[in-house]
Design a protein around this motif. Structure first.
Motif, PDB file in Angstrom:
ATOM      1  N   UNK A 151      -0.684 -17.508   1.111  1.00 28.91           N
ATOM      2  CA  UNK A 151      -1.633 -16.484   0.652  1.00 28.91           C
ATOM      3  C   UNK A 151      -1.262 -15.082   1.129  1.00 28.91           C
ATOM      4  N   UNK A 152      -0.141 -14.950   1.785  1.00 30.47           N
ATOM      5  CA  UNK A 152       0.282 -13.653   2.352  1.00 30.47           C
ATOM      6  C   UNK A 152       0.328 -12.561   1.291  1.00 30.47           C
ATOM      7  N   UNK A 153      -0.112 -11.355   1.643  1.00 35.40           N
ATOM      8  CA  UNK A 153      -0.556 -10.898   2.967  1.00 35.40           C
ATOM      9  C   UNK A 153      -2.054 -11.133   3.211  1.00 35.40           C
ATOM     10  N   UNK A 154      -2.765 -11.700   2.254  1.00 32.09           N
ATOM     11  CA  UNK A 154      -4.226 -11.820   2.343  1.00 32.09           C
ATOM     12  C   UNK A 154      -4.693 -12.818   3.400  1.00 32.09           C
ATOM     13  N   UNK A 155      -3.840 -13.755   3.775  1.00 29.32           N
ATOM     14  CA  UNK A 155      -4.210 -14.747   4.772  1.00 29.32           C
ATOM     15  C   UNK A 155      -4.035 -14.282   6.202  1.00 29.32           C
TER      16      UNK A 155
END
Length: 190
Positions: A151-155
């Motif tokens: 999910x990077x960068x959201x994780x």
């Protein structure tokens, strides 16, 4: 686990208790404030009585559209978004027996697999799928291996990039500031 995205207790309870509502909220999250998008599933349920994929998928499109158009509208683009919601629900019926949670529970999937499943949904591109995966991992109890990386960068832990990071009015403010800065950077002369 209780979500606090909309500022409306009933809307947040529906998002917490109904995986389809959360998925539909994410689908609606474009070109409207996040709170409006994620409050949409409650408006749909209140106006149609439907909170499951099969019922929504099989509603007459014109009746479903009318529910979207009622004031306040579910979305600023009721026609296209009503169609998208019904298409998403039909896909869930066809591919996942109408169970939105199966996307992240069936077969004990890891983060990359859930991302792949989300990206296969109508209306879910790369960014929307990553944000939703981050939301699942950060707030919805999904623990599949590699979800943060997928999910990077959201994780990223401690970030304030998206709806995945909203747990309070303070975090909502931080997410809004981040989005505003990103828009300003995108508009800045190169």
């Amino acid at each position: 686990m209780a979500l606090h995205i909309t500022g409306d207790t009933a809307a947040d309870e529906l998002l917490t208790d109904n995986p389809l509502a959360l998925l539909v909220g994410m689908l609606l999250d474009q070109q409207v404030p996040m709170e409006t998008a994620f409050a949409g599933p409650l408006k749909i349920e209140q106006r149609t009585g439907a909170a499951d994929a099969a019922t929504i998928a099989h509603m007459a499109p014109d009746e479903f559209l009318e529910a979207f158009k009622q004031t306040p509208a579910v979305h600023r683009f009721p026609g296209s978004m009503a169609t998208r919601v019904q298409t998403l629900c039909q896909t869930l019926v066809d591919d996942w027996d109408g169970d939105a949670a199966a996307l992240w529970t069936e077969g004990d999937p890891d983060g990359p697999e859930v991302l792949k499943r989300l990206k296969a949904l109508p209306g879910f591109g790369e960014q929307k799928a990553k944000i939703f995966l981050a939301l699942l991992g950060k707030q919805y109890g999904f623990t599949g291996e590699g979800w943060r990386e997928a999910s990077a960068p959201y994780g990223e832990d401690g970030s304030y990039r998206s709806v995945a990071d909203i747990v309070s009015s303070e975090s909502l403010t931080k997410v809004r500031e981040h989005k505003k800065a990103m828009k300003a950077a995108a508009k800045a002369p190169k």
